[in-house]
Design a protein around this motif. Structure first.
Motif, PDB file in Angstrom:
ATOM      1  N   ARG A  52       1.268  -1.188   0.177  1.00 57.14           N
ATOM      2  CA  ARG A  52       0.273   0.055  -0.252  1.00 57.14           C
ATOM      3  C   ARG A  52       0.956   0.878   0.290  1.00 57.14           C
ATOM      4  NH1 ARG A  52      -2.756  -3.072   3.675  1.00 57.14           N
ATOM      5  NH2 ARG A  52      -5.000  -3.522   2.505  1.00 57.14           N
ATOM      6  N   LYS A  53       0.663   2.618  -0.711  1.00 55.71           N
ATOM      7  CA  LYS A  53       0.913   3.297  -0.394  1.00 55.71           C
ATOM      8  C   LYS A  53      -0.041   4.512  -0.627  1.00 55.71           C
ATOM      9  CE  LYS A  53       4.483   6.502  -3.406  1.00 55.71           C
ATOM     10  NZ  LYS A  53       4.605   6.404  -5.008  1.00 55.71           N
ATOM     11  N   ASP A  54       0.235   5.625   0.652  1.00 56.43           N
ATOM     12  CA  ASP A  54      -0.639   6.282   1.379  1.00 56.43           C
ATOM     13  C   ASP A  54      -2.414   5.417   1.506  1.00 56.43           C
ATOM     14  OD1 ASP A  54       0.753   8.914   0.568  1.00 56.43           O
ATOM     15  OD2 ASP A  54       0.601   9.109  -1.375  1.00 56.43           O
ATOM     16  N   GLY A  55      -1.832   4.749   1.828  1.00 57.92           N
ATOM     17  CA  GLY A  55      -3.315   3.539   2.046  1.00 57.92           C
ATOM     18  C   GLY A  55      -4.422   3.153   0.837  1.00 57.92           C
ATOM     19  N   GLN A  56      -3.652   3.015  -0.321  1.00 56.66           N
ATOM     20  CA  GLN A  56      -4.364   2.240  -1.123  1.00 56.66           C
ATOM     21  C   GLN A  56      -3.150   1.079  -1.333  1.00 56.66           C
ATOM     22  OE1 GLN A  56      -3.599   4.248  -5.135  1.00 56.66           O
ATOM     23  NE2 GLN A  56      -5.463   3.634  -6.215  1.00 56.66           N
ATOM     24  N   ALA A  57      -3.883   0.115  -2.293  1.00 58.59           N
ATOM     25  CA  ALA A  57      -3.022  -0.745  -2.725  1.00 58.59           C
ATOM     26  C   ALA A  57      -2.648  -1.119  -4.165  1.00 58.59           C
ATOM     27  CB  ALA A  57      -3.685  -1.828  -2.620  1.00 58.59           C
ATOM     28  N   ILE A  58      -1.468  -0.563  -3.758  1.00 58.08           N
ATOM     29  CA  ILE A  58      -0.586  -0.641  -5.090  1.00 58.08           C
ATOM     30  C   ILE A  58      -0.297  -1.671  -5.583  1.00 58.08           C
ATOM     31  CG2 ILE A  58      -0.013   1.968  -4.983  1.00 58.08           C
ATOM     32  CD1 ILE A  58       2.530   1.010  -4.661  1.00 58.08           C
ATOM     33  N   ALA A  59       0.011  -3.170  -5.041  1.00 58.44           N
ATOM     34  CA  ALA A  59       0.244  -4.575  -5.768  1.00 58.44           C
ATOM     35  C   ALA A  59       0.278  -5.262  -4.849  1.00 58.44           C
ATOM     36  CB  ALA A  59       1.815  -3.734  -5.946  1.00 58.44           C
ATOM     37  N   VAL A 112      -0.205 -19.625  -7.996  1.00 59.86           N
ATOM     38  CA  VAL A 112      -1.775 -21.052  -8.526  1.00 59.86           C
ATOM     39  C   VAL A 112      -1.077 -21.920  -7.555  1.00 59.86           C
ATOM     40  CG1 VAL A 112      -4.230 -21.198  -9.362  1.00 59.86           C
ATOM     41  CG2 VAL A 112      -2.389 -18.645  -9.593  1.00 59.86           C
ATOM     42  N   PRO A 113      -2.174 -22.362  -7.195  1.00 63.00           N
ATOM     43  CA  PRO A 113      -1.155 -23.976  -6.446  1.00 63.00           C
ATOM     44  C   PRO A 113      -2.231 -24.806  -7.914  1.00 63.00           C
ATOM     45  CG  PRO A 113      -2.617 -22.657  -4.377  1.00 63.00           C
ATOM     46  CD  PRO A 113      -2.712 -22.088  -5.992  1.00 63.00           C
ATOM     47  N   PHE A 114      -1.529 -25.812  -8.241  1.00 65.88           N
ATOM     48  CA  PHE A 114      -2.030 -26.659  -9.330  1.00 65.88           C
ATOM     49  C   PHE A 114      -2.391 -26.445 -10.218  1.00 65.88           C
ATOM     50  CE2 PHE A 114      -4.577 -27.142  -4.669  1.00 65.88           C
ATOM     51  CZ  PHE A 114      -3.464 -27.505  -4.050  1.00 65.88           C
ATOM     52  N   THR A 115      -2.198 -25.358 -10.950  1.00 58.01           N
ATOM     53  CA  THR A 115      -2.402 -24.973 -12.270  1.00 58.01           C
ATOM     54  C   THR A 115      -2.066 -24.368 -12.687  1.00 58.01           C
ATOM     55  OG1 THR A 115      -4.772 -23.658 -10.555  1.00 58.01           O
ATOM     56  CG2 THR A 115      -3.797 -22.630 -12.890  1.00 58.01           C
ATOM     57  N   PRO A 116      -0.216 -25.145 -14.181  1.00 57.21           N
ATOM     58  CA  PRO A 116       0.192 -24.662 -14.537  1.00 57.21           C
ATOM     59  C   PRO A 116      -0.001 -23.369 -16.073  1.00 57.21           C
ATOM     60  CG  PRO A 116      -0.360 -26.463 -14.902  1.00 57.21           C
ATOM     61  CD  PRO A 116      -1.262 -26.389 -13.735  1.00 57.21           C
ATOM     62  N   ALA A 117      -0.812 -22.446 -15.843  1.00 57.61           N
ATOM     63  CA  ALA A 117      -1.104 -21.562 -16.454  1.00 57.61           C
ATOM     64  C   ALA A 117      -0.159 -20.196 -16.189  1.00 57.61           C
ATOM     65  CB  ALA A 117      -2.751 -21.427 -16.116  1.00 57.61           C
ATOM     66  N   THR A 118       0.329 -19.712 -17.554  1.00 55.53           N
ATOM     67  CA  THR A 118       0.941 -18.360 -17.247  1.00 55.53           C
ATOM     68  C   THR A 118      -0.167 -17.445 -16.908  1.00 55.53           C
ATOM     69  OG1 THR A 118       2.824 -19.323 -18.741  1.00 55.53           O
ATOM     70  CG2 THR A 118       2.467 -16.493 -18.463  1.00 55.53           C
ATOM     71  N   GLY A 119       0.414 -16.615 -16.229  1.00 59.82           N
ATOM     72  CA  GLY A 119       0.306 -14.784 -15.690  1.00 59.82           C
ATOM     73  C   GLY A 119       0.040 -14.702 -14.694  1.00 59.82           C
ATOM     74  N   ARG A 120       0.028 -12.963 -14.178  1.00 57.20           N
ATOM     75  CA  ARG A 120       0.236 -12.271 -13.975  1.00 57.20           C
ATOM     76  C   ARG A 120       0.538 -12.445 -12.583  1.00 57.20           C
ATOM     77  NH1 ARG A 120      -1.222  -7.271 -13.427  1.00 57.20           N
ATOM     78  NH2 ARG A 120      -3.527  -8.142 -12.706  1.00 57.20           N
ATOM     79  N   ARG A 121       1.819 -12.759 -11.775  1.00 57.44           N
ATOM     80  CA  ARG A 121       1.786 -12.841 -10.139  1.00 57.44           C
ATOM     81  C   ARG A 121       2.755 -11.340  -9.286  1.00 57.44           C
ATOM     82  NH1 ARG A 121       0.714 -16.377 -12.372  1.00 57.44           N
ATOM     83  NH2 ARG A 121       0.992 -18.668 -12.708  1.00 57.44           N
ATOM     84  N   PHE A 122       2.760 -10.522 -10.544  1.00 52.91           N
ATOM     85  CA  PHE A 122       3.338  -9.338  -9.277  1.00 52.91           C
ATOM     86  C   PHE A 122       1.790  -8.703  -9.815  1.00 52.91           C
ATOM     87  CE2 PHE A 122       7.581 -10.513 -10.479  1.00 52.91           C
ATOM     88  CZ  PHE A 122       8.209 -11.363  -8.867  1.00 52.91           C
ATOM     89  N   LEU A 123       1.094  -8.377  -9.321  1.00 51.43           N
ATOM     90  CA  LEU A 123      -0.531  -7.730  -9.419  1.00 51.43           C
ATOM     91  C   LEU A 123      -0.284  -6.493  -9.434  1.00 51.43           C
ATOM     92  CD1 LEU A 123      -2.755 -10.564  -7.842  1.00 51.43           C
ATOM     93  CD2 LEU A 123      -1.540 -10.556 -10.251  1.00 51.43           C
ATOM     94  N   THR A 124       0.152  -5.831  -9.920  1.00 53.34           N
ATOM     95  CA  THR A 124       0.450  -4.210  -9.278  1.00 53.34           C
ATOM     96  C   THR A 124      -1.169  -3.318 -10.457  1.00 53.34           C
ATOM     97  OG1 THR A 124       1.551  -4.222 -11.497  1.00 53.34           O
ATOM     98  CG2 THR A 124       2.766  -4.586  -9.239  1.00 53.34           C
TER      99      THR A 124
END
Length: 390
Positions: A66-73, A112-124
């Motif tokens: 969080r930055k300034d109280g806002q979730a950024i990642a 993602v448990p048990f899930t071999p699928a490409t996707g974002r891991r840094f959710l920004t």
């Protein structure tokens, strides 16, 4: 400048869904999520069903910045006591580290448990990609160091994330999967037209064999999926799980949770012998990708696996304008059916400097071998070359 606050959580459920999804899938406010597996609903379904937790060796430890109280990642992180259900294999690393006298487990896994699928891991949050990624990496490595953990692994991340993470000092690993790509096909015959005549004939023969067995095949999504369908699929899943892993990863309650909160993001393909379901394939639907996840059966029919898992998935992707089908981990047999090898990316941090250097040298050699394999396998694929045999 405002400082970034990193918080470590004991579950996904304690993070408000709106806050998590604003980072994981902001596009879902105007349609389907790009990646159904990083949504709050998916992680909470795994938690509430007991599929993850202390019993499974996947203990949720999500990070929030969080930055300034806002979730950024945010980052879907887990404390792991084994390497099961990951599909980026590090068991040889664990054995080597433990032979040298170290404790490889527990470790931290961003996945993602048990899930071999490409996707974002840094959710920004948009505009915070670099800042948010750096904060999450710093927070995760601090957690590892403070708890004397051996390593941090970020698996099935995007190529862009892998590039950013490598630039921040993480080890970059490349492995491979098989994906089908929609090259603007109008229908399945349009896809077949891109193949060599021999491969085209082979696929037609497999489809004729599966569809000529006297079975009825149903393709279901959304409200067409009923509780009875999950009861049948649970039997299929148990059979496959017992044969592949010894114990199925998901509990029965997980499928009920998926039905309650995610059935619009699910494609279920079932084969019936009369009124009795005898086989099924479970897919999750992204905005542009169909993700094949599980298959099982209680009766064997020639080519039925290929029909339900691969060809019906291609049919549905074409009909619904999806650009890709990811059919899960491994499986060289997918190549002949139009699924081509693609690189898969992951990032790794290892506390012991000497072991990190050894792993880094291994990853360089492995990357070269995987890149060569992809080139060779692609050349053996079913698609017509410049010199067509037709």
């Amino acid at each position: 400048m405002a400082e970034i606050e990193i918080t470590l959580h004991a579950s996904f459920a304690e993070i408000p869904a709106q806050e998590w999804d604003a980072l994981a899938c902001p596009e879902a406010t105007s349609g389907r999520p790009i990646d159904p597996f990083t949504t709050h609903s998916f992680f909470v379904a795994l938690e509430s069903s007991g599929s993850i937790g202390a019993r499974s060796g996947w203990q949720a430890r999500p990070l929030l910045a969080r930055k300034d109280g806002q979730a950024i990642a945010a980052m879907p992180m887990f404390a792991k006591s084994h390497s099961q259900g990951e599909y980026i294999f590090d068991q040889a690393w664990a054995q080597a580290f433990e032979r040298a006298g170290g404790d490889y487990y527990p470790k931290l896994q961003v996945a993602v448990p048990f899930t071999p699928a490409t996707g974002r891991r840094f959710l920004t949050l948009s505009g915070y990609e670099a800042e948010g990624t750096a904060a999450l990496i710093s927070g995760a490595t601090q957690v590892a160091e403070q708890n004397n953990l051996s390593s941090l692994h970020i698996t099935f991340c995007t190529e862009d994330e892998a590039t950013r993470g490598e630039g921040m000092g993480l080890l970059h690993r490349i492995t491979q999967q098989y994906h089908w790509h929609n090259n603007g096909y109008a229908d399945f015959d349009g896809f077949l037209a891109d193949l060599s005549s021999r491969k085209r004939k082979a696929i037609r023969k497999e489809r004729q064999t599966a569809n000529g067995a006297g079975l009825e095949i149903k393709t279901l999504t959304g409200d067409d999926i009923q509780p009875a369908h999950w009861e049948a699929f649970w039997q299929f899943y148990q059979d496959t799980g017992a044969r592949k892993w010894g114990t199925p990863y998901l509990t029965r309650a997980a499928f009920d949770a998926f039905h309650d909160t995610m059935r619009n993001d699910i494609l279920l393909v079932l084969a019936y012998d009369g009124t009795t379901p005898i086989a099924g394939a479970l897919n999750f639907i992204g905005r542009d990708v169909l993700f094949g996840r599980y298959w099982g059966c209680t009766a064997d029919y020639p080519c039925l696996h290929f029909e339900l898992c691969y060809y019906r998935a291609i049919d549905w992707a074409i009909a619904n304008g999806l650009q890709k089908v990811e059919a899960g981990a491994q499986g060289d047999h997918k190549l002949a059916r139009g699924y081509l090898p693609v690189p898969v990316h992951s990032l790794h941090w290892i506390a012991n400097e000497g072991f990190a250097r050894a792993v880094g040298e291994y990853l360089t050699a492995e990357r070269n071998a995987v890149t060569e394999d992809i080139d060779v396998l692609t050349s053996y694929g079913p698609f017509r070359h410049i010199q067509s045999e037709d």
